[in-house]
Design an enzyme around this catalytic site. Structure first.
Site, PDB file in Angstrom:
ATOM      1  N   GLU A 133      -7.205   0.510  -4.474  1.00 13.72           N
ATOM      2  CA  GLU A 133      -7.228   0.423  -3.011  1.00 13.72           C
ATOM      3  C   GLU A 133      -8.564  -0.117  -2.477  1.00 13.72           C
ATOM      4  OE1 GLU A 133      -6.002   4.385  -2.001  1.00 13.72           O
ATOM      5  OE2 GLU A 133      -3.985   4.038  -2.790  1.00 13.72           O
TER       6      GLU A 133
ATOM      7  N   ASP B  57     -12.896   5.847   2.702  1.00 15.95           N
ATOM      8  CA  ASP B  57     -11.474   5.908   3.064  1.00 15.95           C
ATOM      9  C   ASP B  57     -11.097   7.327   3.480  1.00 15.95           C
ATOM     10  OD1 ASP B  57      -8.708   5.975   3.162  1.00 15.95           O
ATOM     11  OD2 ASP B  57      -8.407   4.899   1.268  1.00 15.95           O
TER      12      ASP B  57
ATOM     13  N   ASP C 247       0.891  -1.167   0.000  1.00 20.23           N
ATOM     14  CA  ASP C 247       0.000   0.000   0.000  1.00 20.23           C
ATOM     15  C   ASP C 247       0.929   1.217   0.000  1.00 20.23           C
ATOM     16  OD1 ASP C 247      -1.653   2.123   0.607  1.00 20.23           O
ATOM     17  OD2 ASP C 247      -2.325   1.345   2.542  1.00 20.23           O
TER      18      ASP C 247
ATOM     19  N   LYS D  54       3.028  10.961  -3.402  1.00 21.60           N
ATOM     20  CA  LYS D  54       1.933  10.375  -4.175  1.00 21.60           C
ATOM     21  C   LYS D  54       1.114  11.444  -4.908  1.00 21.60           C
ATOM     22  CE  LYS D  54      -1.702   6.934  -3.424  1.00 21.60           C
ATOM     23  NZ  LYS D  54      -2.284   6.105  -2.356  1.00 21.60           N
TER      24      LYS D  54
END
Ligand code: AMP
Length: 615
Positions: free
Chosen positions: A187, A211, A24, A87
């Site tokens: 994800e 999330d 992850d 990211k």
């Protein structure tokens, strides 16, 4: 295939299994997990407490590179050399990021050549791919140390809304870190797998994955049918997360306890105390803390009032995603909580109340994605029965056709992997080359969409216009990477490219592009009609010229000049903006030439019959 190895130290025989790890790669934290005795196992600190590796990189002056927790203290002390949130930079250009460049303590620069953003530390430039590779290398080393063996294969997760460029960048980062990236997985799909959803062939469910992490929020609606996952809608906010909740507490304390101005380090301490309060209040109902000589308090009820507007924003995203998915709330069978901020009881209650069902919070919300990635890796390693994971393309993909029109080849929301082909032809006699512009977006005119690539199909054998059969094929693979092939079917001439877009778009821009397509629908329709009328008009002008050339033997000079007059009027209308005028001139040219065309047919038939004996 299983390999047998001999451990020279112990002399024992080891069966080398097909190990693929799950990673992850997060904005704030990253984790690596693998399957041990059939269960996902997250690689933890030597003290066994946390599996989170902060996605932080510190470039020390002596060239040493420090990744993870040890880099944290440098965030405040040496911000220019401490890189966070890599990211957010993946697959982005400088202009994509210009708006929040000031929020970064480090320097980002624009590289003219490929337009991808780079990070500057002293006189060295790093691409986001290289920086992500440093984090991935750290994770690789961790798992190798824990297992005492080499690891070179991985599955890496990305947000469901990541586009081709961002997925490719993630894959490249893996390669650079010495990992063979077997699959890029969404994800939310990984989170579902961690809860065992989708592991049996007959699972047929609709899943909402909520999330809420440290800095970002995502909601994804998935459908699993016959062991096949499909992302049916995503929504979110790239700048909403636990950090904003901490900030709300800080602001509240500042007014409530009249804290006044702080030095940067006192401010940082206050922020950390706010985060501590937030975490304590996930299990307790009252918090008491300290900042300098001030005693700070916060109750769970106060926290809930403070964060209510922020959580409401996440609920707006949930409603938008459900609307996009075209589903009623009752249609959702499972709701999964992901990200550290979903530990807050108020968050769970709000989400649960909205969907009208209990949420899944049995697993550690920080670890579910990595755990699911490990399960996906295990499936790919052949240790479980193979499951297909399907995704959808968030925006339509197509090519530019005559008049700057977008011709969609793969419509938005199409399941991936997929392949579609469409046939075209040339518009000019003897055309040797065909320029193919690949675009992404929902607008009718390519000028309003995003250009992904351009290439030329050359060496088309000379043929009259309309004769070549040009096939354009779009192949979108499971990772969302597009391959475009152009082929002239009569000659077999072909050309193919992998589309690695020069830079990507974030989901805000994606949202804007979708919204624009709705807002400008009427405008676009008019422009499209104008472009089509111009195309038709141009064709008419060309054929009128050809008609005069081919029939000059019998047309009267008067007829010829009238045709030329009509054609010239049409040509001048094409220059203007009025679709109706073009259409009217097309009609009057048509009205004048139709009887002549009939006459031409008679003349041709008569001449063809001439000399033939009639028996
Ligand atoms: P992630 O990016 O998923 O690791 O999420 C980290 C975020 O979760 C940070 O904002 C943390 O402050 C927050 N967080 C972690 N533990 C808790 C907790 N027990 N209660 C509330 N927030 C938490």
């Amino acid at each position: 295939m299983a390999k047998i190895a001999i451990d020279l130290k112990s002399g024992s025989i080891k069966k080398e299994d097909n190990l693929i790890v799950g990673i992850d790669l997060g904005t704030t934290n990253s984790l690596v997990a693998y399957i041990k005795d059939g269960q996902p196992e997250v690689v933890r600190d030597p003290d066994g407490r946390s599996g989170l590796v902060p996605s932080l990189i510190y470039f020390a002056a002596d060239q040493e590179v420090i990744v993870g927790d040890a880099a944290r203290s440098h965030l405040v002390a040496d911000p220019g050399r401490t890189i966070f949130s890599v990211k957010r930079l993946m697959g982005k250009s400088f202009s994509d990021l210009a708006d929040y460049a000031h929020q970064m303590g480090y320097q980002i620069i624009q590289d003219d050549q490929d337009r991808l953003v780079k990070v500057r530390v002293d006189d060295i430039f790093f691409t986001p791919i290289e920086l992500s590779a440093l984090i991935l290398r750290e994770l690789k080393t961790r798992v190798e140390t824990e297992l005492d063996r080499k690891v070179d294969k991985a599955v890496i997760t990305v947000p469901a809304y990541f586009n081709d460029a961002q997925r490719q960048a993630t894959r490249d980062a893996g390669k650079l870190a010495g990992l063979d990236v077997l699959r890029i997985v969404n994800e939310p799909t990984a989170a579902s797998l961690a809860y065992g959803i989708g592991l049996s062939r007959d699972d047929s469910k609709t899943i909402a994955v909520y999330d809420l992490g440290g800095g970002t929020f995502d909601i994804s609606i998935l459908r699993i049918e016959d062991g096949v996952f499909e992302v049916i809608a995503t929504n979110g906010d790239t700048f909403l997360g636990g950090d904003d909740l901490d900030q709300a507490i800080v602001s509240h304390w500042e007014t409530r306890f009249n804290l006044g101005e702080h030095t940067p380090s006192a401010r940082q301490a206050l922020r950390l105390e706010a985060e501590r309060a937030k975490k304590v209040l996930s299990t307790e109902t009252q918090f008491t803390g300290q900042s300098g000589n001030h005693t700070l308090t916060l109750s769970r009820a106060e926290l809930e009032t403070l964060i209510q507007p922020l959580i409401e924003r996440t609920m707006d995203c949930c409603r938008a995603a459900m609307k996009d998915a075209g589903l009623e709330k009752q249609a959702v069978n499972e709701v999964i909580m992901v990200g550290g901020s979903t530990r807050i009881p108020y968050v769970k209650q709000t989400v649960s109340a909205y969907f009208g069902r209990p949420v899944h919070d049995e697993l550690d919300p920080d670890e579910v994605v990595a755990a699911g990635a490990a399960i996906q890796a295990d499936i790919l390693a052949g240790n479980r029965k193979d499951l297909l994971l399907l995704d959808i393309t968030p925006l339509s993909l197509g090519i530019e056709t005559v008049g700057g029109l977008m011709d969609v080849i793969i419509p938005r929301n199409t399941k991936v992997p997929c392949g579609y082909a469409r046939q075209y032809t040339t518009s000019v006699d003897g055309q040797k080359n065909l320029k193919i512009g690949v675009f992404q977006g929902e607008r009718d005119l390519v000028a309003n969409n995003r250009k992904l690539a351009e290439f030329i199909l050359s060496d088309i054998p000379p043929m009259p216009a309309g004769i070549p059969k040009l096939e354009i094929r779009f192949q979108l693979n499971a990772d969302g990477i597009l391959q475009v092939t152009a082929k002239e079917l009569r000659s077999g001439t072909s050309q193919s490219i992998m589309v690695k877009p020069q830079y990507g778009i974030d989901e805000e821009e994606m949202g804007r592009m979708l919204l624009d397509s709705i807002r400008h629908a009427e405008d676009d329709m008019q422009q499209k009609a104008l472009a089509e009328a111009r195309n038709e008009g141009n064709m008419m002008v060309q054929s009128a010229k050809k008609f005069v050339q081919q029939n000059s033997s019998w047309l009267t000079p008067e007829e010829i000049s009238r045709i030329e007059e009509h054609a010239a009027e049409l040509a001048s209308a094409i220059e203007d903006e009025s679709k109706d005028t073009i259409q009217a001139r097309i009609e009057s040219l048509n009205a004048f030439t139709t009887p002549l065309a009939h006459k031409a047919l008679e003349v041709h038939v008569a001449s063809a019959m001439k000399g033939q004996a009639i028996k």
